[in-house]
Enzyme design. Structure first.
Site, short mmCIF file in Angstrom:
data_model
loop_
_atom_site.label_atom_id
_atom_site.label_comp_id
_atom_site.label_asym_id
_atom_site.label_seq_id
_atom_site.Cartn_x
_atom_site.Cartn_y
_atom_site.Cartn_z
N CYS A 107 0.82 -1.23 0.00
CA CYS A 107 0.00 0.00 0.00
C CYS A 107 0.85 1.27 0.00
O CYS A 107 0.41 2.32 -0.48
CB CYS A 107 -0.93 -0.01 1.20
SG CYS A 107 -0.11 -0.44 2.74
N HIS A 160 -2.49 6.91 3.01
CA HIS A 160 -1.03 7.03 3.07
C HIS A 160 -0.61 8.21 2.19
O HIS A 160 -0.95 8.28 1.00
CB HIS A 160 -0.33 5.78 2.52
CG HIS A 160 -0.47 4.56 3.38
ND1 HIS A 160 -1.01 4.57 4.64
CD2 HIS A 160 -0.09 3.27 3.13
CE1 HIS A 160 -0.98 3.33 5.14
NE2 HIS A 160 -0.42 2.53 4.25
P1 NAP Z 1 -5.64 -8.09 10.38
O1 NAP Z 1 -6.64 -7.03 10.57
O2 NAP Z 1 -4.73 -8.42 11.50
O3 NAP Z 1 -6.45 -9.43 9.94
C1 NAP Z 1 -5.80 -10.64 9.82
C2 NAP Z 1 -6.72 -11.76 9.29
O4 NAP Z 1 -5.92 -12.94 9.18
C3 NAP Z 1 -7.89 -12.09 10.20
O5 NAP Z 1 -9.00 -12.45 9.42
C4 NAP Z 1 -7.37 -13.32 10.96
O6 NAP Z 1 -8.40 -14.17 11.41
C5 NAP Z 1 -6.60 -14.00 9.85
N1 NAP Z 1 -5.65 -14.96 10.39
C6 NAP Z 1 -4.72 -14.76 11.34
N2 NAP Z 1 -4.06 -15.93 11.59
C7 NAP Z 1 -4.62 -16.87 10.78
C8 NAP Z 1 -4.41 -18.26 10.57
N3 NAP Z 1 -3.48 -18.93 11.26
N4 NAP Z 1 -5.16 -18.88 9.63
C9 NAP Z 1 -6.09 -18.23 8.93
N5 NAP Z 1 -6.35 -16.89 9.09
C10 NAP Z 1 -5.63 -16.24 10.00
O7 NAP Z 1 -4.70 -7.82 9.12
P2 NAP Z 1 -4.98 -6.88 7.82
O8 NAP Z 1 -4.57 -5.50 8.13
O9 NAP Z 1 -6.35 -7.13 7.33
O10 NAP Z 1 -3.92 -7.46 6.81
C11 NAP Z 1 -4.07 -8.72 6.20
C12 NAP Z 1 -3.02 -8.89 5.14
O11 NAP Z 1 -3.16 -7.86 4.16
C13 NAP Z 1 -1.60 -8.82 5.66
O12 NAP Z 1 -0.80 -9.73 4.93
C14 NAP Z 1 -1.20 -7.39 5.36
O13 NAP Z 1 0.18 -7.27 5.20
C15 NAP Z 1 -1.93 -7.16 4.04
N6 NAP Z 1 -2.19 -5.75 3.75
C16 NAP Z 1 -2.81 -4.92 4.62
C17 NAP Z 1 -3.06 -3.60 4.26
C18 NAP Z 1 -3.78 -2.63 5.14
O14 NAP Z 1 -3.92 -1.47 4.73
N7 NAP Z 1 -4.30 -3.04 6.30
C19 NAP Z 1 -2.65 -3.13 3.01
C20 NAP Z 1 -2.04 -4.00 2.14
C21 NAP Z 1 -1.81 -5.30 2.51
P3 NAP Z 1 -8.87 -14.20 12.96
O15 NAP Z 1 -9.74 -12.99 13.16
O16 NAP Z 1 -9.65 -15.46 13.07
O17 NAP Z 1 -7.64 -14.17 13.81
#
Ligand code: NAP
Length: 360
Positions: free
Chosen positions: A158, A252
């Site tokens: 991002c 951002h």
């Molecule tokens: P987040 O809010 O922490 O959400 C994480 C997700 O992953 C939740 O649904 C969680 O499920 C799941 N998860 C965690 N451990 C798991 C496991 N062992 N098996 C299956 N699912 C699991 O993270 P996020 O910000 O959405 O980011 C998710 C991904 O997108 C990351 O790789 C991040 O780098 C990428 N990303 C994020 C952004 C952003 O702006 N936020 C931008 C670009 C890319 P539970 O609720 O059940 O724990």
């Protein structure tokens, strides 16, 4: 366009929540399953998310009623229910790599927000306005994986979603030789809100793990070219970055400096930005912004709070273009990190893949 059944892997997370809003009533995509960790599996999505819901709009009712499946244990079942999945999970990199490959090998295409496969040479990392042709590498990837329709396509980080689009229309004619970007990144990029990240109030944190490497290296893959069975990275421009976490909910911002082989005039840069459009605009993809790059003449724009939602958060805002004493030019740009920078960018990439027949 026929309707495709889709799953959201990581549906309880910050990016997953955005997916549910963007896909609710999407003209081409119909969410039929949601998955997350075993902690959430078995609950209705609305109960699994509970107080973690971080969006300003309410959770779409029908998606909230879906029972969360186990992203790892239910791969075969999920793959049999959907045409493809969106994936945004917070897990160790090697586990994400294995998870995404397992879906692809179960003949379920994966449109991913995770960084795990961004460096894999036959996995396309696509900003649909910039390098849509990279999806052609999917045939080579399918050959390697031994699949008929399963593959992985990823979104880039991002942090770079504002300055790479701003530099791109200047690349061919003026050849950007070097660029410096300081990014001021919102807390939703860390999956956080002000409630869950109180330490960010009245604060700036000068480190985001791994972010500077991604911000410097990923643009070179996006600007790379297909050679045989892999994407070969571009070798220029030379890019250096510093990435800071700031007390902003979404959006951002980047302060950018750039030098050129053939220095353009300010008018030429503004003209290139104004006239730039890509395949998503040409194909009129449902999530494509009409005008990808918006330039503000006002000295105090773009601002995260005022401008991140332009064109549904899918456009990039730019301002303060002026000559610099060390580089040729400097400017400021902004993109919405969970819309264009994450879920929205992934939905647009999926629309491109759908339009090109990759989910048939
Ligand atoms: P987040 O809010 O922490 O959400 C994480 C997700 O992953 C939740 O649904 C969680 O499920 C799941 N998860 C965690 N451990 C798991 C496991 N062992 N098996 C299956 N699912 C699991 O993270 P996020 O910000 O959405 O980011 C998710 C991904 O997108 C990351 O790789 C991040 O780098 C990428 N990303 C994020 C952004 C952003 O702006 N936020 C931008 C670009 C890319 P539970 O609720 O059940 O724990």
């Amino acid at each position: 366009m026929k309707k495709f059944n889709v799953g959201i892997i990581g549906a309880t997370g910050m990016v997953g929540q955005r997916f549910s809003l963007l896909l609710d009533k999407h003209p081409w995509f119909n969410v039929v399953c949601v998955a997350a960790s075993s902690r959430s599996a078995g609950k209705k999505l609305k109960d699994a998310v509970g107080a973690k819901w971080a969006m300003t709009e309410p959770m779409p009712e029908a998606i909230g009623e879906l029972t969360v499946m186990d992203a790892t244990a239910d791969i075969e079942k999920i793959s049999s229910m959907v045409d493809f999945v969106f994936c945004a999970v917070n897990m160790p990199k090697d586990e994400i790599k294995a998870l995404e490959e397992a879906y692809a090998k179960a003949e379920c295409p994966v449109v991913s927000n995770n960084s795990a496969h961004r460096g894999t040479p036959d996995v396309p990392m696509v900003v649909p306005e910039i390098n849509p042709e990279h999806i052609e590498i999917i045939e080579a990837q399918k050959k390697r994986l031994g699949t008929k329709r399963g593959f992985i396509a990823v979104k880039s980080n991002c942090s770079l979603q504002s300055y790479v689009p701003a530099l791109h229309p200047l690349m061919e004619k003026f050849k950007v030789t070097k660029a410096l970007a300081c990014t001021y990144q919102a807390i939703s990029g860390a999956g956080k809100t002000f409630e869950t990240f109180p330490d960010i109030l009245d604060n700036v944190i000068p480190f985001i793990g791994g972010e500077e490497e991604k911000s410097e290296q990923e643009p070179l893959k996006i600007w790379g070219r297909i050679e045989g069975d892999k994407i070969v990275n571009a070798t220029t421009p030379a890019i250096t970055t510093q990435c800071l976490r700031v007390p902003v909910s979404d959006g951002h911002t980047a302060a950018v400096f750039a030098s050129f082989e053939k220095k353009p005039t300010k008018e030429e840069i503004l003209e290139a930005w104004k006239n730039f459009s890509g395949v998503p605009q040409e194909l009129e993809l449902p999530s494509a912004p009409k005008q990808f790059l918006h330039y503000f003449e006002e000295d105090n724009r773009p601002q995260a709070k005022l401008d991140r939602n332009i064109e549904g958060g899918m456009a990039v805002s730019i301002g303060r273009l002026r000559e610099d004493t060390q580089y040729d030019y400097k400017f400021v740009c902004l993109s919405h990190n969970t819309l264009r920078g994450a879920a929205g960018g992934a939905v647009l990439m999926a629309e491109l893949l759908a339009a090109k027949g990759y989910f048939d």
